[in-house]
Design a protein around this motif. Structure first.
Motif, PDB file in Angstrom:
ATOM      1  N   ASP A  81       0.858  -1.174   0.000  1.00  0.00           N
ATOM      2  CA  ASP A  81       0.000   0.000   0.000  1.00  0.00           C
ATOM      3  C   ASP A  81       0.901   1.233   0.000  1.00  0.00           C
ATOM      4  N   LYS A  82       0.696   2.109  -0.977  1.00  0.00           N
ATOM      5  CA  LYS A  82       1.554   3.294  -1.083  1.00  0.00           C
ATOM      6  C   LYS A  82       1.478   4.165   0.169  1.00  0.00           C
ATOM      7  N   ARG A  83       0.323   4.138   0.823  1.00  0.00           N
ATOM      8  CA  ARG A  83       0.189   4.948   2.033  1.00  0.00           C
ATOM      9  C   ARG A  83       1.155   4.487   3.119  1.00  0.00           C
ATOM     10  N   SER A  84       1.306   3.180   3.283  1.00  0.00           N
ATOM     11  CA  SER A  84       2.226   2.688   4.321  1.00  0.00           C
ATOM     12  C   SER A  84       3.670   3.011   3.951  1.00  0.00           C
ATOM     13  N   VAL A  85       4.006   2.910   2.663  1.00  0.00           N
ATOM     14  CA  VAL A  85       5.353   3.259   2.211  1.00  0.00           C
ATOM     15  C   VAL A  85       5.606   4.743   2.458  1.00  0.00           C
ATOM     16  N   LEU A  86       4.631   5.586   2.142  1.00  0.00           N
ATOM     17  CA  LEU A  86       4.785   7.030   2.340  1.00  0.00           C
ATOM     18  C   LEU A  86       4.863   7.381   3.823  1.00  0.00           C
ATOM     19  N   ASN A  87       4.074   6.703   4.644  1.00  0.00           N
ATOM     20  CA  ASN A  87       4.152   6.946   6.089  1.00  0.00           C
ATOM     21  C   ASN A  87       5.523   6.556   6.637  1.00  0.00           C
ATOM     22  N   THR A  88       6.086   5.476   6.120  1.00  0.00           N
ATOM     23  CA  THR A  88       7.428   5.066   6.526  1.00  0.00           C
ATOM     24  C   THR A  88       8.460   6.119   6.108  1.00  0.00           C
ATOM     25  N   GLN A  89       8.309   6.619   4.888  1.00  0.00           N
ATOM     26  CA  GLN A  89       9.219   7.679   4.419  1.00  0.00           C
ATOM     27  C   GLN A  89       9.104   8.915   5.297  1.00  0.00           C
ATOM     28  N   LEU A  90       7.873   9.260   5.656  1.00  0.00           N
ATOM     29  CA  LEU A  90       7.637  10.435   6.488  1.00  0.00           C
ATOM     30  C   LEU A  90       8.302  10.263   7.854  1.00  0.00           C
ATOM     31  N   THR A  91       8.159   9.097   8.449  1.00  0.00           N
ATOM     32  CA  THR A  91       8.788   8.815   9.735  1.00  0.00           C
ATOM     33  C   THR A  91      10.311   8.884   9.616  1.00  0.00           C
ATOM     34  N   THR A  92      10.834   8.312   8.544  1.00  0.00           N
ATOM     35  CA  THR A  92      12.284   8.326   8.324  1.00  0.00           C
ATOM     36  C   THR A  92      12.800   9.761   8.174  1.00  0.00           C
ATOM     37  N   LYS A 108      11.435  12.505   9.379  1.00  0.00           N
ATOM     38  CA  LYS A 108      11.353  13.200  10.669  1.00  0.00           C
ATOM     39  C   LYS A 108      12.469  12.745  11.602  1.00  0.00           C
ATOM     40  N   GLU A 109      12.769  11.438  11.571  1.00  0.00           N
ATOM     41  CA  GLU A 109      13.857  10.921  12.402  1.00  0.00           C
ATOM     42  C   GLU A 109      15.212  11.458  11.940  1.00  0.00           C
ATOM     43  N   ALA A 110      15.316  11.783  10.639  1.00  0.00           N
ATOM     44  CA  ALA A 110      16.565  12.309  10.090  1.00  0.00           C
ATOM     45  C   ALA A 110      16.719  13.802  10.384  1.00  0.00           C
ATOM     46  N   GLY A 111      15.699  14.391  11.019  1.00  0.00           N
ATOM     47  CA  GLY A 111      15.815  15.788  11.410  1.00  0.00           C
ATOM     48  C   GLY A 111      15.094  16.777  10.519  1.00  0.00           C
ATOM     49  N   PHE A 112      14.385  16.312   9.520  1.00  0.00           N
ATOM     50  CA  PHE A 112      13.617  17.231   8.682  1.00  0.00           C
ATOM     51  C   PHE A 112      12.379  17.692   9.445  1.00  0.00           C
ATOM     52  N   ASP A 113      12.091  18.993   9.366  1.00  0.00           N
ATOM     53  CA  ASP A 113      10.895  19.493  10.049  1.00  0.00           C
ATOM     54  C   ASP A 113       9.716  19.524   9.070  1.00  0.00           C
ATOM     55  N   ASP A 114       8.529  19.814   9.590  1.00  0.00           N
ATOM     56  CA  ASP A 114       7.312  19.790   8.779  1.00  0.00           C
ATOM     57  C   ASP A 114       7.327  20.821   7.657  1.00  0.00           C
ATOM     58  N   ALA A 115       8.133  21.857   7.786  1.00  0.00           N
ATOM     59  CA  ALA A 115       8.182  22.907   6.775  1.00  0.00           C
ATOM     60  C   ALA A 115       9.128  22.568   5.625  1.00  0.00           C
ATOM     61  N   SER A 116       9.886  21.483   5.743  1.00  0.00           N
ATOM     62  CA  SER A 116      10.861  21.154   4.698  1.00  0.00           C
ATOM     63  C   SER A 116      10.150  20.691   3.426  1.00  0.00           C
ATOM     64  N   GLU A 117      10.835  20.881   2.322  1.00  0.00           N
ATOM     65  CA  GLU A 117      10.283  20.518   1.017  1.00  0.00           C
ATOM     66  C   GLU A 117      10.074  19.010   0.906  1.00  0.00           C
ATOM     67  N   GLU A 118      10.992  18.233   1.453  1.00  0.00           N
ATOM     68  CA  GLU A 118      10.894  16.778   1.375  1.00  0.00           C
ATOM     69  C   GLU A 118       9.657  16.262   2.105  1.00  0.00           C
ATOM     70  N   VAL A 119       9.458  16.758   3.334  1.00  0.00           N
ATOM     71  CA  VAL A 119       8.295  16.344   4.123  1.00  0.00           C
ATOM     72  C   VAL A 119       7.007  16.802   3.436  1.00  0.00           C
ATOM     73  N   GLY A 120       7.035  18.016   2.882  1.00  0.00           N
ATOM     74  CA  GLY A 120       5.857  18.530   2.171  1.00  0.00           C
ATOM     75  C   GLY A 120       5.510  17.688   0.965  1.00  0.00           C
ATOM     76  N   SER A 121       6.541  17.246   0.248  1.00  0.00           N
ATOM     77  CA  SER A 121       6.315  16.406  -0.927  1.00  0.00           C
ATOM     78  C   SER A 121       5.687  15.069  -0.537  1.00  0.00           C
ATOM     79  N   VAL A 122       6.210  14.450   0.519  1.00  0.00           N
ATOM     80  CA  VAL A 122       5.666  13.162   0.968  1.00  0.00           C
ATOM     81  C   VAL A 122       4.236  13.351   1.476  1.00  0.00           C
TER      82      VAL A 122
END
Length: 135
Positions: free
Chosen positions: A32-43, A45-59
């Protein structure tokens, strides 16, 4: 090893029915793409990206898109599974009661006849073009 066997079996089936079938539906079991995307989002955030970052926004945008697709699919499934027969029966009764049914039926029959004529004309044209090409 199993992939080669599966590929061969699928190709054999397609070749067997290719002449008589118009289309094939090949489905796969995927994550399920949602679970893959949620995993990416968690990864992220754990890597230090905040909610305002472009990467987090894209996911998050991709995740929102997947959720929107699921809502659309739910509506489609509800429409596909709904029993429209009682509505159709009442509509026909209503049209018959108001005297509009014969007129609508005639229009529908005329439209169907016209469509059949066009289809037959196209087939005849196609056959004559094929015959001319063989000469």
């Amino acid at each position: 090893a199993w992939l080669g066997v599966a590929r061969k079996a699928i190709q054999d089936r397609i070749e067997k029915y290719a002449a008589s079938e118009v289309k094939f539906n090949l489905m796969a079991v995927v994550h399920d793409k949602r679970s893959v995307l949620n995993t990416q989002l968690t990864t992220l955030k754990e890597a230090g990206f905040d909610d305002a970052s472009e990467e987090v926004g894209s996911v998050r945008a991709q995740l929102a898109h997947e959720e929107e697709k699921r809502k659309h699919w739910a509506v489609e499934n509800a429409r596909r599974q709904h029993n429209y027969l009682p509505f159709c029966v009442e509509l026909i009764k209503s049209l018959a009661g108001s005297g509009k049914l014969p007129e609508i039926t005639k229009k529908a029959n005329d439209a169907a006849l016209e469509a059949r004529k066009k289809m037959m004309a196209a087939k005849m044209e196609e056959m004559s073009a094929a015959a001319a090409a063989k000469k």
